[in-house]
Scaffold this motif. Structure first.
Motif, PDB file in Angstrom:
ATOM      1  N   GLY A  83       0.785  -1.224   0.000  1.00  0.00           N
ATOM      2  CA  GLY A  83       0.000   0.000   0.000  1.00  0.00           C
ATOM      3  C   GLY A  83       0.820   1.279   0.000  1.00  0.00           C
ATOM      4  N   VAL A  84       2.135   1.182  -0.003  1.00  0.00           N
ATOM      5  CA  VAL A  84       2.991   2.372   0.018  1.00  0.00           C
ATOM      6  C   VAL A  84       2.907   3.082  -1.321  1.00  0.00           C
ATOM      7  N   GLY A  85       2.543   4.362  -1.292  1.00  0.00           N
ATOM      8  CA  GLY A  85       2.577   5.184  -2.493  1.00  0.00           C
ATOM      9  C   GLY A  85       1.454   4.953  -3.476  1.00  0.00           C
ATOM     10  N   THR A  86       0.476   4.121  -3.148  1.00  0.00           N
ATOM     11  CA  THR A  86      -0.625   3.908  -4.092  1.00  0.00           C
ATOM     12  C   THR A  86      -1.487   5.155  -4.194  1.00  0.00           C
ATOM     13  N   ALA A  87      -1.596   5.896  -3.111  1.00  0.00           N
ATOM     14  CA  ALA A  87      -2.320   7.171  -3.162  1.00  0.00           C
ATOM     15  C   ALA A  87      -1.332   8.280  -2.802  1.00  0.00           C
ATOM     16  N   ILE A  88      -1.122   8.502  -1.527  1.00  0.00           N
ATOM     17  CA  ILE A  88      -0.179   9.530  -1.060  1.00  0.00           C
ATOM     18  C   ILE A  88       0.685   8.901   0.030  1.00  0.00           C
ATOM     19  N   TYR A  89       1.995   9.096  -0.051  1.00  0.00           N
ATOM     20  CA  TYR A  89       2.920   8.618   0.976  1.00  0.00           C
ATOM     21  C   TYR A  89       3.942   9.718   1.227  1.00  0.00           C
ATOM     22  N   LEU A  90       4.054  10.137   2.450  1.00  0.00           N
ATOM     23  CA  LEU A  90       4.936  11.232   2.837  1.00  0.00           C
ATOM     24  C   LEU A  90       4.651  12.502   2.024  1.00  0.00           C
ATOM     25  N   GLY A  91       3.365  12.717   1.736  1.00  0.00           N
ATOM     26  CA  GLY A  91       2.955  13.929   1.044  1.00  0.00           C
ATOM     27  C   GLY A  91       3.127  13.914  -0.463  1.00  0.00           C
ATOM     28  N   ARG A  92       3.523  12.781  -1.047  1.00  0.00           N
ATOM     29  CA  ARG A  92       3.741  12.706  -2.496  1.00  0.00           C
ATOM     30  C   ARG A  92       3.033  11.485  -3.069  1.00  0.00           C
ATOM     31  N   ALA A  93       2.457  11.649  -4.233  1.00  0.00           N
ATOM     32  CA  ALA A  93       1.836  10.532  -4.932  1.00  0.00           C
ATOM     33  C   ALA A  93       2.916   9.676  -5.573  1.00  0.00           C
ATOM     34  N   SER A  94       2.698   8.389  -5.636  1.00  0.00           N
ATOM     35  CA  SER A  94       3.633   7.421  -6.232  1.00  0.00           C
ATOM     36  C   SER A  94       5.017   7.463  -5.594  1.00  0.00           C
TER      37      SER A  94
END
Length: 146
Positions: free
Chosen positions: A59-70
Motif C-alpha cells: 500500500g505504500v505510495g498507491t495514493a499519497i505517501y509522505l505527502g507525495r503521490a507514487s
C-alpha cells in the motif's frame, strides 16, 4: 558502497566475536555473513531507502505517501522513521526466530546422537574418516621444470 563497507567491517568483527567472545564454532563464518550482515542489509533499507523503489508494495505510495503521490519506500535519511523501525523490528524478529529454531533443532539432534567426532579425529581432521582420502594430498602439488 557505504552498506558494503559497513558489511565488510561487520563480517570480520562478527567472525572474531563469534570465535573469541561467544565461543561459537562457526569455521566458515556463516553466522557473520548470513546472520549479522543479513540483519544489517534489512535494516539499511530503513536507513538509506530514497523513495525510488517500492511504490505499491504493502500500500505504500498507491495514493499519497509522505505527502507525495507514487512515492516509494523511504528510509530514515529521507524522512521516514516508521520504515526504519519496521525494518529494525522485522530484521531482529527474523534473526531471533532463525537463531531459536536452529538452536532447538541442533539441541534435539545432539540429544539423540552427538554431532561431535572423537577428540583424536578433531586433531587429525575429518578428511580421511569422513571422505576416505586427504583433502590436500602431497601429490596434488605439481612442480613444472623450465
Amino acid at each position: 558502497m557505504i552498506i558494503g563497507i559497513l558489511a565488510g567491517f561487520l563480517v570480520c568483527g562478527g567472525v572474531l566475536f563469534n570465535d573469541r567472545i561467544a565461543k561459537i564454532d562457526d569455521p566458515c563464518g556463516a553466522i557473520s555473513v548470513h546472520g549479522f550482515c543479513g540483519w544489517l542489509g534489512a535494516v539499511c533499507v530503513g536507513i538509506f531507502a530514497d523513495g525510488t523503489y517500492g511504490t505499491g508494495w504493502n500500500g505504500v505510495g498507491t495514493a499519497i505517501y509522505l505527502g507525495r503521490a507514487s512515492q516509494g519506500v523511504t528510509g530514515l535519511l529521507h524522512g521516514d522513521t516508521r520504515q526504519f523501525l519496521c525494518q529494525l523490528f522485522g530484521a531482529t524478529l527474523c534473526a531471533g526466530w532463525a537463531f531459536g529454531a536452529t538452536y532447538t533443532v541442533f539441541w534435539v539432534v545432539n540429544k539423540v546422537k552427538s554431532m561431535r567426532v572423537a577428540p583424536e579425529v578433531e586433531l587429525e581432521g575429518l578428511d580421511i574418516p569422513e571422505f576416505g582420502l586427504k583433502g590436500y594430498p602431497e601429490d596434488a602439488v605439481v612442480t613444472v621444470e623450465a
